[in-house]
Design a protein around this motif. Structure first.
Motif, PDB file in Angstrom:
ATOM      1  N   ASN A   1       0.951  -1.119   0.221  1.00  0.00           N
ATOM      2  CA  ASN A   1       0.025  -0.100  -0.066  1.00  0.00           C
ATOM      3  C   ASN A   1       0.945   1.222  -0.099  1.00  0.00           C
ATOM      4  N   THR A   2       0.990   1.756  -1.277  1.00  0.00           N
ATOM      5  CA  THR A   2       2.083   2.877  -1.379  1.00  0.00           C
ATOM      6  C   THR A   2       1.458   4.141  -1.354  1.00  0.00           C
ATOM      7  N   HIS A   3       0.186   4.161  -1.227  1.00  0.00           N
ATOM      8  CA  HIS A   3      -0.705   5.192  -1.571  1.00  0.00           C
ATOM      9  C   HIS A   3      -0.236   6.530  -0.711  1.00  0.00           C
TER      10      HIS A   3
ATOM     11  N   MET B   1       5.679  24.413   0.159  1.00  0.00           N
ATOM     12  CA  MET B   1       6.227  24.481   1.460  1.00  0.00           C
ATOM     13  C   MET B   1       7.537  23.649   1.530  1.00  0.00           C
ATOM     14  N   TYR B   2       7.466  22.793   0.550  1.00  0.00           N
ATOM     15  CA  TYR B   2       8.388  21.655   0.716  1.00  0.00           C
ATOM     16  C   TYR B   2       9.800  21.991   0.682  1.00  0.00           C
ATOM     17  N   ASP B   3      10.406  22.871  -0.109  1.00  0.00           N
ATOM     18  CA  ASP B   3      11.583  23.111  -0.120  1.00  0.00           C
ATOM     19  C   ASP B   3      12.061  23.829   1.369  1.00  0.00           C
TER      20      ASP B   3
ATOM     21  N   VAL C   1      13.940   9.199  -9.394  1.00  0.00           N
ATOM     22  CA  VAL C   1      13.000   8.549  -8.773  1.00  0.00           C
ATOM     23  C   VAL C   1      12.388   9.102  -7.427  1.00  0.00           C
ATOM     24  N   GLY C   2      11.217   9.532  -7.268  1.00  0.00           N
ATOM     25  CA  GLY C   2      10.554  10.131  -6.164  1.00  0.00           C
ATOM     26  C   GLY C   2      11.045  11.895  -6.152  1.00  0.00           C
ATOM     27  N   VAL C   3      10.625  12.547  -7.126  1.00  0.00           N
ATOM     28  CA  VAL C   3      11.133  13.686  -7.642  1.00  0.00           C
ATOM     29  C   VAL C   3      10.466  14.892  -6.659  1.00  0.00           C
ATOM     30  N   GLY C   4       9.638  14.748  -5.739  1.00  0.00           N
ATOM     31  CA  GLY C   4       9.188  16.009  -4.906  1.00  0.00           C
ATOM     32  C   GLY C   4       9.032  17.367  -5.705  1.00  0.00           C
ATOM     33  N   THR C   5       9.928  18.200  -5.484  1.00  0.00           N
ATOM     34  CA  THR C   5       9.773  19.544  -6.346  1.00  0.00           C
ATOM     35  C   THR C   5      10.696  19.452  -7.497  1.00  0.00           C
TER      36      THR C   5
ATOM     37  N   ASP D   1       7.682   9.046 -10.485  1.00  0.00           N
ATOM     38  CA  ASP D   1       7.080   9.631  -9.244  1.00  0.00           C
ATOM     39  C   ASP D   1       5.448   8.836  -9.428  1.00  0.00           C
ATOM     40  N   LEU D   2       5.118   8.372  -8.396  1.00  0.00           N
ATOM     41  CA  LEU D   2       3.527   7.944  -8.137  1.00  0.00           C
ATOM     42  C   LEU D   2       2.525   8.911  -8.068  1.00  0.00           C
ATOM     43  N   ASN D   3       3.200  10.385  -7.807  1.00  0.00           N
ATOM     44  CA  ASN D   3       2.227  11.430  -7.769  1.00  0.00           C
ATOM     45  C   ASN D   3       2.273  12.423  -8.706  1.00  0.00           C
TER      46      ASN D   3
ATOM     47  N   LEU E   1       4.780   8.361 -14.576  1.00  0.00           N
ATOM     48  CA  LEU E   1       3.862   8.084 -13.693  1.00  0.00           C
ATOM     49  C   LEU E   1       4.074   6.731 -13.305  1.00  0.00           C
ATOM     50  N   GLU E   2       4.720   6.168 -12.155  1.00  0.00           N
ATOM     51  CA  GLU E   2       4.838   4.834 -11.877  1.00  0.00           C
ATOM     52  C   GLU E   2       5.074   4.626 -10.402  1.00  0.00           C
ATOM     53  N   ASP E   3       4.651   3.569  -9.702  1.00  0.00           N
ATOM     54  CA  ASP E   3       4.998   3.022  -8.140  1.00  0.00           C
ATOM     55  C   ASP E   3       6.317   2.138  -8.461  1.00  0.00           C
ATOM     56  N   VAL E   4       7.332   2.491  -7.663  1.00  0.00           N
ATOM     57  CA  VAL E   4       8.643   1.935  -7.645  1.00  0.00           C
ATOM     58  C   VAL E   4       8.309   0.417  -6.874  1.00  0.00           C
ATOM     59  N   LEU E   5       7.431   0.498  -6.172  1.00  0.00           N
ATOM     60  CA  LEU E   5       6.960  -1.079  -5.393  1.00  0.00           C
ATOM     61  C   LEU E   5       6.175  -1.893  -6.311  1.00  0.00           C
TER      62      LEU E   5
HETATM   63  C1  LIG Z   1       9.976  12.948   0.481  1.00  0.00           C
HETATM   64  S1  LIG Z   1       9.717  13.311  -1.267  1.00  0.00           S
HETATM   65  C2  LIG Z   1      11.411  13.376  -1.956  1.00  0.00           C
HETATM   66  C3  LIG Z   1      11.286  14.416  -3.162  1.00  0.00           C
HETATM   67  C4  LIG Z   1      13.156  14.810  -3.486  1.00  0.00           C
HETATM   68  N1  LIG Z   1      13.549  13.534  -4.022  1.00  0.00           N
HETATM   69  C5  LIG Z   1      13.964  15.231  -2.370  1.00  0.00           C
HETATM   70  O1  LIG Z   1      14.784  14.618  -1.789  1.00  0.00           O
HETATM   71  O2  LIG Z   1      13.613  16.377  -1.886  1.00  0.00           O
HETATM   72  C6  LIG Z   1       8.909  11.815  -1.792  1.00  0.00           C
HETATM   73  C7  LIG Z   1       8.681  11.694  -3.440  1.00  0.00           C
HETATM   74  O3  LIG Z   1       8.503  10.121  -3.692  1.00  0.00           O
HETATM   75  C8  LIG Z   1       7.477  10.018  -4.061  1.00  0.00           C
HETATM   76  N2  LIG Z   1       6.842   8.550  -4.090  1.00  0.00           N
HETATM   77  C9  LIG Z   1       6.508   8.291  -2.674  1.00  0.00           C
HETATM   78  N3  LIG Z   1       6.252   6.722  -2.776  1.00  0.00           N
HETATM   79  C10 LIG Z   1       6.638   6.707  -4.090  1.00  0.00           C
HETATM   80  C11 LIG Z   1       6.397   5.176  -4.836  1.00  0.00           C
HETATM   81  N4  LIG Z   1       5.882   4.152  -4.190  1.00  0.00           N
HETATM   82  N5  LIG Z   1       6.834   5.375  -6.005  1.00  0.00           N
HETATM   83  C12 LIG Z   1       7.233   6.415  -6.728  1.00  0.00           C
HETATM   84  N6  LIG Z   1       7.279   7.632  -6.031  1.00  0.00           N
HETATM   85  C13 LIG Z   1       6.941   7.731  -4.829  1.00  0.00           C
HETATM   86  C14 LIG Z   1       6.321  11.118  -3.780  1.00  0.00           C
HETATM   87  O4  LIG Z   1       5.553  11.480  -4.434  1.00  0.00           O
HETATM   88  C15 LIG Z   1       7.300  12.424  -3.424  1.00  0.00           C
HETATM   89  O5  LIG Z   1       7.453  13.123  -4.574  1.00  0.00           O
END
Ligand SMILES: C[S@@+](CC[C@H](N)C(=O)[O-])C[C@H]1O[C@@H](n2cnc3c(N)ncnc32)[C@H](O)[C@@H]1O
Length: 224
Positions: A8-10, A23-25, A60-64, A83-85, A105-109
């Motif tokens: 459950n990666t949601h 606000m993330y950065d 992978v997991g790109v954030g901002t 990224d999944l989002n 758009l992909e879920d790594v798990l």
């Molecule tokens: C904490 S942020 C990290 C952003 C950036 N890499 C950084 O270090 O600041 C996590 C990122 O991973 C993505 N993410 C979380 N679970 C994921 C999954 N199962 N597959 C792909 N991306 C995922 C989130 O949507 C988010 O963009």
């Protein structure tokens, strides 16, 4: 993979709304990395990101998209964002629009195979592993998926916040409790040794080390 086996990666991805990403950065890269995780972005994480970035890179997991936006680029740079989002993908894509990144758009798990046969010389996973659910052995499925997308000799590298055993400070303990309760993090039991063993299952040449409460790692694909 059966529906029952799907992680459950949601929750680990859903939090990244456009408002949160604004606000993330400031909060994560500015304050939390320095004051809670004791691993500053500017002096530790950004130089580490830049050191292994190649002209053919998958983030992978790109954030901002902070790290890519603040790194010098190679001529003919090729960037793919995964990224999944959708919000994260759009925020990062817009930030480095001049590089015309590919977006996946992909879920790594729970991969659907969206990367096809593509291969990259470098793959970064910054602050992704601690967002994934399960123990390190479950999360390491991400390495199994991604190592197939490295070119021979290519490097997968990243950073992830360690679990309770790392001995977090007052702020770190509060954030760990809150984020794990909400499912944003799934890292209570994550250790440096668990990370190393997950990487070693897929890669021959693995390095893991700790800065503050964060594990950093590099793993190289064999040359042939
Ligand atoms: C904490 S942020 C990290 C952003 C950036 N890499 C950084 O270090 O600041 C996590 C990122 O991973 C993505 N993410 C979380 N679970 C994921 C999954 N199962 N597959 C792909 N991306 C995922 C989130 O949507 C988010 O963009």
């Amino acid at each position: 993979m059966s529906t029952r086996d799907r992680a459950n990666t949601h929750d680990g991805a859903a939090v990244y709304s456009p408002g949160i990403l604004k606000m993330y950065d400031w909060w994560v890269l500015g304050i939390s990395n320095r004051c809670a995780w004791l691993c500053p972005t500017q002096s530790i994480l950004l130089p580490f990101f830049q050191r292994h970035l190649t002209a053919n890179h998958l983030d992978v997991g790109v954030g901002t998209g902070f790290y890519l936006a603040n790194s010098p680029m190679h001529p003919a740079q090729r960037i793919t964002l995964l990224d999944l989002n959708r919000n994260s993908l759009e925020a990062a894509r817009a930030r480095i629009a001049s590089l015309q990144p590919s977006v996946v758009l992909e879920d790594v798990l729970n991969p659907s195979g969206a990367l096809g046969e593509e291969r990259f010389d470098s793959i970064s996973l910054f602050f992704l592993m601690h967002c994934l659910p399960g123990g390190m052995a479950d999360k390491a499925r991400a390495f199994e998926t991604l190592h197939r997308h490295l070119t021979p000799g290519g490097t997968l590298y990243g950073a992830t916040i360690l679990g309770d055993g790392a001995g977090h400070n007052w702020l770190g303990r509060r954030l760990m409790k809150l984020y794990n309760a909400k499912g944003l993090f799934g890292n209570k039991t994550d250790t440096l040794a668990g990370l190393e063993s997950g990487l070693t299952r897929c890669f021959a040449k693995v390095k893991v080390w700790q800065h503050g409460k964060v594990a950093l790692f590099t793993a190289q694909a064999p040359l042939h």
